[in-house]
Design an enzyme around this catalytic site. Sequence first.
Site, PDB file in Angstrom:
ATOM      1  N   HIS A   1       0.858  -1.189   0.000  1.00 51.99           N
ATOM      2  CA  HIS A   1       0.000   0.000   0.000  1.00 51.99           C
ATOM      3  C   HIS A   1       0.892   1.236   0.000  1.00 51.99           C
ATOM      4  CE1 HIS A   1      -3.741  -2.149   1.866  1.00 51.99           C
ATOM      5  NE2 HIS A   1      -3.132  -2.909   0.961  1.00 51.99           N
TER       6      HIS A   1
ATOM      7  N   GLU B   1       1.031   3.890   1.800  1.00 51.30           N
ATOM      8  CA  GLU B   1       1.552   4.291   3.108  1.00 51.30           C
ATOM      9  C   GLU B   1       2.700   3.386   3.543  1.00 51.30           C
ATOM     10  OE1 GLU B   1      -2.925   5.198   3.086  1.00 51.30           O
ATOM     11  OE2 GLU B   1      -1.600   3.643   2.316  1.00 51.30           O
TER      12      GLU B   1
ATOM     13  N   CYS C   1      -5.989   2.251   5.759  1.00 48.78           N
ATOM     14  CA  CYS C   1      -6.669   1.021   6.165  1.00 48.78           C
ATOM     15  C   CYS C   1      -6.003   0.502   7.445  1.00 48.78           C
ATOM     16  CB  CYS C   1      -6.587  -0.009   5.042  1.00 48.78           C
ATOM     17  SG  CYS C   1      -4.930  -0.705   4.832  1.00 48.78           S
TER      18      CYS C   1
ATOM     19  N   CYS D   1      -2.231  -0.168   7.086  1.00 46.65           N
ATOM     20  CA  CYS D   1      -1.407   1.040   7.031  1.00 46.65           C
ATOM     21  C   CYS D   1      -1.348   1.741   8.386  1.00 46.65           C
ATOM     22  CB  CYS D   1      -1.927   1.966   5.942  1.00 46.65           C
ATOM     23  SG  CYS D   1      -1.785   1.218   4.303  1.00 46.65           S
TER      24      CYS D   1
END
Length: 161
Positions: free
Chosen positions: A59, A61, A89, A92
């Site tokens: 992801h 992040e 999410c 993250c």
Amino acid sequence: MTVSAASTGPEGYLEQAVQLALRNVAHGGGPFGAIVVTADGTVHEGVNRVTRDNDPTAHAEVVAIRTAARESRNFDLSGAVLYTSCEPCPLCLAAALWARIDVVHFAADRHTAAAAGFDDAVFYEYFDGTRPELLPARRTAIPTSDAPFEAWRDNVGRTDY
């Protein structure tokens, strides 16, 4: 890239994260971009690389946190700020917690992401304890269960984190 946080501010960094996300979409990636600004003002970027790398943990992040830690040569990012194009999410958020990020700023929220097909609501339900059937996790103790932790405690040369 070094940018003064005082001159850019949260809105400027969030705009940069959104622009990263837009460029990533244009190149076939997911619609997520993130920036970690470390305590020294250095900017570290990340974009969603899940499909590019076949890595469900890539992801934006997480990629930005990995980049910041690698480039700063420190797994402890205390004093850093995470700016992301969308509400992080649970994966993250956990990465930001482990990295000791001081604060997270995000542009779009999880509802906007859900409307685009990125619905993490079920993950939040899992962590709230209302959907344990999604991923049963059970402890199965074995005689050596504690051995790695005993070895860790006994290692005087360890690096605590």
